[in-house]
Scaffold this motif. Structure first.
Motif, PDB file in Angstrom:
ATOM      1  N   VAL A 166      -5.654   7.085  -9.854  1.00 53.40           N
ATOM      2  CA  VAL A 166      -5.750   5.802  -9.350  1.00 53.40           C
ATOM      3  C   VAL A 166      -6.836   5.310  -8.966  1.00 53.40           C
ATOM      4  O   VAL A 166      -6.996   5.020  -7.793  1.00 53.40           O
TER       5      VAL A 166
ATOM      6  N   GLY B 109      -1.202   0.779   1.183  1.00 46.37           N
ATOM      7  CA  GLY B 109      -0.081   1.299   0.019  1.00 46.37           C
ATOM      8  C   GLY B 109       1.131   0.203   0.219  1.00 46.37           C
ATOM      9  O   GLY B 109       1.017  -0.797   0.923  1.00 46.37           O
TER      10      GLY B 109
ATOM     11  N   ARG C 168       1.971   8.574  -8.625  1.00 48.73           N
ATOM     12  CA  ARG C 168       1.123   8.618  -7.525  1.00 48.73           C
ATOM     13  C   ARG C 168       1.802   8.306  -6.084  1.00 48.73           C
ATOM     14  O   ARG C 168       2.634   7.307  -5.949  1.00 48.73           O
TER      15      ARG C 168
ATOM     16  N   TRP D  89     -10.227   1.254  -6.079  1.00 55.68           N
ATOM     17  CA  TRP D  89      -9.189   0.506  -7.111  1.00 55.68           C
ATOM     18  C   TRP D  89      -9.005  -0.664  -6.642  1.00 55.68           C
ATOM     19  O   TRP D  89      -8.805  -1.678  -7.059  1.00 55.68           O
ATOM     20  N   GLY D  90      -8.972  -0.912  -5.081  1.00 51.97           N
ATOM     21  CA  GLY D  90      -8.195  -2.090  -4.556  1.00 51.97           C
ATOM     22  C   GLY D  90      -9.444  -3.113  -4.639  1.00 51.97           C
ATOM     23  O   GLY D  90      -9.000  -4.418  -5.101  1.00 51.97           O
TER      24      GLY D  90
ATOM     25  N   LYS E  21      -1.584   6.267  -0.244  1.00 54.34           N
ATOM     26  CA  LYS E  21      -2.141   5.024  -0.052  1.00 54.34           C
ATOM     27  C   LYS E  21      -2.844   4.709  -1.398  1.00 54.34           C
ATOM     28  O   LYS E  21      -3.207   5.826  -2.055  1.00 54.34           O
ATOM     29  N   LEU E  22      -3.161   3.621  -1.552  1.00 51.40           N
ATOM     30  CA  LEU E  22      -4.114   3.038  -2.637  1.00 51.40           C
ATOM     31  C   LEU E  22      -5.664   3.458  -2.149  1.00 51.40           C
ATOM     32  O   LEU E  22      -6.111   3.342  -1.160  1.00 51.40           O
ATOM     33  N   LYS E  23      -6.676   3.473  -3.112  1.00 51.27           N
ATOM     34  CA  LYS E  23      -8.064   3.662  -2.595  1.00 51.27           C
ATOM     35  C   LYS E  23      -8.978   2.501  -2.879  1.00 51.27           C
ATOM     36  O   LYS E  23      -8.427   1.530  -3.581  1.00 51.27           O
TER      37      LYS E  23
ATOM     38  N   VAL F  96       0.590   0.227 -11.152  1.00 46.93           N
ATOM     39  CA  VAL F  96      -0.333   1.353 -10.291  1.00 46.93           C
ATOM     40  C   VAL F  96       0.641   2.587  -9.728  1.00 46.93           C
ATOM     41  O   VAL F  96       1.761   2.217  -9.440  1.00 46.93           O
ATOM     42  N   GLY F  97       0.103   3.591 -10.248  1.00 51.50           N
ATOM     43  CA  GLY F  97       0.740   4.738  -9.611  1.00 51.50           C
ATOM     44  C   GLY F  97       1.928   5.268 -10.345  1.00 51.50           C
ATOM     45  O   GLY F  97       2.472   6.479 -10.021  1.00 51.50           O
TER      46      GLY F  97
END
Length: 288
Positions: free
Chosen positions: A78, A168, A191, A199-200, A194-196, A40-41
């Motif tokens: 992402v 993240g 990327r 997506w999480g 932080k992650l979205k 990821v990223g």
């Protein structure tokens, strides 16, 4: 050897999105071909140093693509409407690679989230590749990263505010290699942040689903994990080894290794790459 620019092209997935593909090198007679599936990223060129070693020392060519929403591929950054879209794209890409290289051994290497994507692809098509390498694979969520609160929030927010940042991974948890850390922090294709929520949510669901089905996997597999990986819990790799139906499986823990095993210092990264390459060489189809 083709230049990096010459070796970059694109393909269009089944959702009409253009994805960047890459190959190192455009070799005429490699003894095997390795498909990298990034995390990821990240993006596919992050694995170029590994690909160079595989080619220069072992005559194994490498290729891969930027997953949707990553690197130079199209798609919201992402973010994903369905985790299986990642899987769809990987299966499509591998079929394309196999059609272009019909008489060669094909391996796939899944790192981090890429391991989860590859795992789901192998559930759909048991003979998709001749062998798989799963390293630091996202099979078991680190409870310190995916806390119950974050999991609940991601589920709720995925419907009402899908791009909301829910967490993240600190760069320091990725590798002990200071030069690699600096490269990661300044990489314009990576990327940052932080992650979205959406997506999480979809990734956690895919992880749970994979754990309930991974006993179906039968392909030869090399499983590797860093002993001090704080991103993807080592328990996932251990469970994967103990659960899959593959009779040909190798499992190795790299003591002191962090998440990006391929770039770890003090010779650990080189050791992992060589171990992986030797495993591939021992699994090349006879008579090729």
């Amino acid at each position: 050897m083709a230049s990096e620019e010459e070796a970059i092209s694109t393909f269009v997935n089944n959702r009409n999105q253009k994805l960047r593909r890459w190959c190192l090198p455009e070799a005429t007679s490699p003894k095997a071909l390795c498909v990298f599936v990034h995390g990821v990223g990240d993006h596919i060129l992050a694995y170029k140093p590994v690909a160079q070693v595989l080619w220069e020392k072992h005559n194994i060519a490498s290729c891969g693509f930027d997953q949707v929403g990553h690197g130079k591929s199209e798609g919201a950054r992402v973010d994903i409407m369905d985790f299986q879209h990642y899987v769809d794209d990987l299966i499509q890409y591998i079929h394309m690679v196999k059609s272009e290289n019909p008489h060669i051994t094909i391996f796939a290497v899944g790192h981090s989230m890429g391991g989860l994507v590859l795992g789901h692809a192998l559930l759909r098509e048991a003979d998709l590749v001749d062998g798989a390498v799963m390293y630091a694979a996202a099979i078991h969520a680190n409870p310190e990263v995916f806390t119950p609160f974050k999991v609940t929030m991601a589920k709720m927010l995925s419907y009402v505010f899908p791009s909301f940042p829910v967490g993240g991974i600190g760069d320091e948890a990725l590798t002990r290699n200071k030069e690699e850390l600096e490269r990661l922090r300044t990489d314009p294709l990576r990327r940052q942040g932080k992650l979205k929520a959406r997506w999480g949510h979809h990734t956690i669901n895919a992880l749970v689903d994979f754990n309930s089905k991974m006993s179906q996997i039968t392909v030869p597999v090399y499983i590797a994990h860093g002993g001090e990986d704080l991103v993807c819990h080592i328990d996932g790799s251990t469970k994967f080894r103990d659960t899959i139906s593959s009779t040909d499986k190798t499992y190795k823990v790299y003591d002191k290794g962090y998440h990006r095993l391929h770039s770890e210092p003090d010779g650990l990264g080189e050791e992992f790459i060589e171990d992986m390459a030797q495993w591939m060489c021992s699994h090349i189809k006879s008579g090729q």
